[in-house]
Design an enzyme around this catalytic site. Structure first.
Site, PDB file in Angstrom:
ATOM      1  N   PHE A   8     -18.990  45.964 -21.383  1.00 59.17           N
ATOM      2  CA  PHE A   8     -19.028  45.596 -22.796  1.00 59.17           C
ATOM      3  C   PHE A   8     -17.639  45.513 -23.404  1.00 59.17           C
ATOM      4  O   PHE A   8     -16.827  46.433 -23.260  1.00 59.17           O
ATOM      5  CB  PHE A   8     -19.830  46.633 -23.596  1.00 59.17           C
ATOM      6  CG  PHE A   8     -21.314  46.479 -23.528  1.00 59.17           C
ATOM      7  CD1 PHE A   8     -21.999  45.687 -24.439  1.00 59.17           C
ATOM      8  CD2 PHE A   8     -22.046  47.131 -22.546  1.00 59.17           C
ATOM      9  CE1 PHE A   8     -23.371  45.550 -24.379  1.00 59.17           C
ATOM     10  CE2 PHE A   8     -23.423  47.006 -22.482  1.00 59.17           C
ATOM     11  CZ  PHE A   8     -24.091  46.210 -23.399  1.00 59.17           C
ATOM     12  N   ASP A   9     -17.407  44.446 -24.136  1.00 57.39           N
ATOM     13  CA  ASP A   9     -16.281  44.360 -25.059  1.00 57.39           C
ATOM     14  C   ASP A   9     -16.585  45.279 -26.257  1.00 57.39           C
ATOM     15  O   ASP A   9     -17.731  45.705 -26.442  1.00 57.39           O
ATOM     16  CB  ASP A   9     -16.119  42.906 -25.501  1.00 57.39           C
ATOM     17  CG  ASP A   9     -15.002  42.709 -26.488  1.00 57.39           C
ATOM     18  OD1 ASP A   9     -13.916  43.281 -26.290  1.00 57.39           O
ATOM     19  OD2 ASP A   9     -15.211  41.978 -27.474  1.00 57.39           O
ATOM     20  N   LEU A  10     -15.573  45.548 -27.078  1.00 54.88           N
ATOM     21  CA  LEU A  10     -15.778  46.418 -28.244  1.00 54.88           C
ATOM     22  C   LEU A  10     -15.805  45.609 -29.542  1.00 54.88           C
ATOM     23  O   LEU A  10     -16.861  45.416 -30.136  1.00 54.88           O
ATOM     24  CB  LEU A  10     -14.681  47.490 -28.283  1.00 54.88           C
ATOM     25  CG  LEU A  10     -14.733  48.502 -29.429  1.00 54.88           C
ATOM     26  CD1 LEU A  10     -16.065  49.246 -29.475  1.00 54.88           C
ATOM     27  CD2 LEU A  10     -13.566  49.482 -29.317  1.00 54.88           C
TER      28      LEU A  10
END
Length: 219
Positions: A8-10
């Site tokens: 996951f990206d933030l």
């Protein structure tokens, strides 16, 4: 496809962080007595490494960008990282995916120490097996480098990469995934300009947080 590892990206994927990022960019530019672009332009800095953003979006030289990063972090490290909010429903998505046996990994261009603090602040640290971000000195900066570090930490090689998918909102996530030979999901509710995810050929695109959950649970 039976994915096991969800990277996951933030910013723009788990959290809406534009307030803190824009405020810190403005603070840095004010401190350097540089012109401040419109907010729409500054939003283009959400996604790429900060050094690249200050050069490519704002037009600073490399030495100026280093000064701007120092000023940015003065404010971000105390105030800006909490000018932020989780997207509605995202914690339930993370909890459900974890319950279903997926291993969740954070892979973000934000410095790792800030990323840990943000996840702890929002009480979602518990969902992530690993947290990988950039380094403060810029030695690990590009998204592909960050994804590769995640693969290294998890000892994922060869055919195992077919079990990994990158989830993010910008072209940098898609480019990094392709560089590391893993699949990608673009989330269109984040900060990408219109058609960016299609142009950079994300393998899949989902339009909202609930759609993200449905994408994985139905497969």
């Amino acid at each position: 496809m039976a994915w096991k590892y969800l990277f996951f990206d933030l910013d723009g994927t788990l959290t809406d962080s534009q307030e803190g990022i824009i405020n810190c960019i403005k603070y840095a530019l004010e401190e350097l007595q540089k012109p401040i672009p419109a907010d729409d332009e500054l939003l283009k800095m959400v996604g790429p490494p900060l050094r690249d953003g200050f050069c490519e979006v704002v037009g600073l030289s490399r030495p100026e960008a280093e000064e701007a990063i120092h000023k940015y972090r003065e404010r971000f490290g105390t105030v800006g990282l909490f000018e932020n909010r989780l997207y509605d429903g995202i914690e339930q998505v993370l909890a459900t995916l974890q319950e279903r046996g997926f291993l969740l990994v954070l892979t973000t261009s934000k410095p790792e120490e800030y990323s840990v603090r943000i996840l702890e602040h929002f009480k979602i640290r518990k969902y992530f097996t690993e947290i990988i971000g950039s380094t403060m000195d810029g030695s690990r900066n590009k998204k592909g480098e960050i994804i590769q570090e995640a693969l290294n930490r998890l000892r994922i090689i060869g055919e195992q990469k077919k079990e990994v998918i990158m989830i993010g909102d910008r072209k940098y996530d898609i480019i990094g995934a392709k560089e590391c030979d893993i699949a990608s999901v673009g989330v269109s509710y984040g900060f990408a300009p219109k058609n960016e995810l299609e142009e950079y050929r994300a393998d899949y695109i989902v339009d909202d947080v609930q759609g993200l959950l449905s994408f994985f649970i139905r497969r």
